[in-house]
Design a protein around this motif. Sequence first.
Motif, PDB file in Angstrom:
ATOM      1  N   HIS A 170      20.047   9.024  97.573  1.00 28.13           N
ATOM      2  CA  HIS A 170      18.776   8.913  96.773  1.00 28.13           C
ATOM      3  C   HIS A 170      19.726   9.614  95.389  1.00 28.13           C
ATOM      4  N   ARG A 171      20.440  10.199  95.311  1.00 28.25           N
ATOM      5  CA  ARG A 171      21.217  10.937  94.073  1.00 28.25           C
ATOM      6  C   ARG A 171      22.034   9.747  93.344  1.00 28.25           C
TER       7      ARG A 171
ATOM      8  N   ARG B 242      21.084   8.322  89.729  1.00 29.98           N
ATOM      9  CA  ARG B 242      21.988   8.982  88.788  1.00 29.98           C
ATOM     10  C   ARG B 242      22.040  10.384  88.529  1.00 29.98           C
ATOM     11  N   LEU B 243      21.707  10.944  89.845  1.00 30.77           N
ATOM     12  CA  LEU B 243      21.640  12.670  89.971  1.00 30.77           C
ATOM     13  C   LEU B 243      23.022  13.162  90.142  1.00 30.77           C
ATOM     14  N   PRO B 244      23.239  14.222  89.772  1.00 28.93           N
ATOM     15  CA  PRO B 244      24.729  14.968  90.110  1.00 28.93           C
ATOM     16  C   PRO B 244      24.905  14.947  91.551  1.00 28.93           C
ATOM     17  N   PRO B 245      26.209  14.709  92.106  1.00 30.51           N
ATOM     18  CA  PRO B 245      26.745  14.842  93.529  1.00 30.51           C
ATOM     19  C   PRO B 245      26.110  16.001  94.166  1.00 30.51           C
TER      20      PRO B 245
ATOM     21  N   ALA C 191      14.383  23.401 104.258  1.00 31.47           N
ATOM     22  CA  ALA C 191      13.246  23.109 103.195  1.00 31.47           C
ATOM     23  C   ALA C 191      13.482  22.941 101.843  1.00 31.47           C
ATOM     24  N   ALA C 192      14.026  24.160 101.305  1.00 32.86           N
ATOM     25  CA  ALA C 192      14.639  24.146 100.249  1.00 32.86           C
ATOM     26  C   ALA C 192      15.687  23.362  99.625  1.00 32.86           C
ATOM     27  N   TYR C 193      16.712  23.026 100.895  1.00 34.55           N
ATOM     28  CA  TYR C 193      17.819  22.240 100.799  1.00 34.55           C
ATOM     29  C   TYR C 193      17.375  20.810 100.540  1.00 34.55           C
ATOM     30  N   LEU C 194      16.396  20.336 101.524  1.00 32.52           N
ATOM     31  CA  LEU C 194      16.044  18.962 101.297  1.00 32.52           C
ATOM     32  C   LEU C 194      15.204  18.818  99.826  1.00 32.52           C
ATOM     33  N   LEU C 195      14.439  19.743  99.382  1.00 30.38           N
ATOM     34  CA  LEU C 195      14.076  19.403  98.086  1.00 30.38           C
ATOM     35  C   LEU C 195      15.067  19.632  96.989  1.00 30.38           C
ATOM     36  N   TYR C 196      16.066  20.446  97.026  1.00 31.87           N
ATOM     37  CA  TYR C 196      17.019  20.199  96.083  1.00 31.87           C
ATOM     38  C   TYR C 196      17.742  18.675  96.329  1.00 31.87           C
ATOM     39  N   ALA C 197      17.940  18.468  97.611  1.00 29.55           N
ATOM     40  CA  ALA C 197      18.804  17.175  97.507  1.00 29.55           C
ATOM     41  C   ALA C 197      18.032  16.005  97.116  1.00 29.55           C
TER      42      ALA C 197
END
Length: 376
Positions: A139-140, A144-147, A157-163
């Motif tokens: 998705h990133r 075009r989101l940072p790696p 949960a927080a990692y999934l949202l951050y990802a």
Amino acid sequence: MPEMAEVQRGLQDVVALESRICFIDGRQGRLIYQGYDIRDLAARSTFEEVAYLLWYGRLPTATQLEDLHRRFGELRTLPDELGQRIDQMPVGAHPMDILRTAVSALALFEPEETKPGASSIGGAQRLTAVLPSILGQFHRRRSRLPPLKPRPELSQAAYLLYALVDREPTELESRALDVALILHADHELNASTFAARVTASTLSDLYSAVTSAVGTLKGPLHGGANERVMELLDEIGQVDRTEEVVKAKLVRHERIMGFGHRVYKVEDPRATILREWSRKLGEAKGDLRSYELLRALEAVVHQEKGLYPNVDLYSGSIYSLLGVPRDLFTPIFAASRVAGWTAHVLEEYQDLRLIRPTAKYVGAVDLPYVPVSQRG
Ligand code: ACO
């Protein structure tokens, strides 16, 4: 032809195996994971605790939980070869297709974990830790989101949202997703879990079983329904159009996504909890549009068909409020259900019996064989 038992279409009501993992009381609207009511788990636990519970059959101690957090952080990194392959996949592909392909490819780079029949909680942890990374890697790039970074300090949960949305979620946001992950983590012999168990019952490996499961979850009659619910809300547009749109669909014998269930005869308890979270998050964000449309939809579908909402009705509204694109809704489901799939696969290995039902043959018999030169 010998007499055969009656066909149970869709294996409805067929009791296929014994399991300690999950119990659904479809008449009372109750869901139990390893003895614990889903309402208690959704109110008080975390996805990590629930994954541990599904795999080990007991809730973790504080030390065991800390250990699992640490393991998830360590296991999030994708093999370089897989990251490169995901980067070569078509950006226009559906993320469920990416996920299915990437889980299958992951096995190529982890030979130790993929030995046939390996009864490995390590493999289960690896797959659960890494699914958000696969989704983030894909998705990133397309957005075009940072790696992606492994961010070991973050909960799943927080990692999934951050990802997926590349920002620090608020506490309310990560709790909303945490609850959704808890509620989706297992559901007895649903189609994708059954597919995983069928694969495992041949003594195939964990990664093959999860690949089967991802492909099965993708269908709109199963996990794919959450994405379609949001498309339906677009079509309805405003509350006073709900009845007209629903009635027109029913006249055309179309299914209303997010309603009905093979096992629940009353409201799915997961829908009850997610409805509340949809309202809570909508209020916090000052956007109750989806919530209000869904309430109106529920009322009309109940009035017209007597159907109750299932888990897929409200989940999409929550993910939308979190800023997640629609085609990632079903992959989020997978990122949670992988805990259940792997728990079931490990249980299958413990009590192995090849799953191989029979079919009632309704074709021809005793046809005379005609050589190809004489066929008209
Ligand atoms: N919309 C309209 N009618 C429905 C719906 C629905 N969502 N669900 C069931 N029905 C009707 C059927 O048309 C059928 O009517 P009929 O007897 O007049 O033909 C009757 O209810 C029974 O339906 P079945 O398909 O036999 O029931 P089944 O147990 O096979 O269906 C299913 C369960 C597939 C989930 C169904 O309710 C459905 O298609 N729902 C919409 C898709 C959806 O929301 N899926 C997510 C389920 S939860 C999950 O997998 C995570």
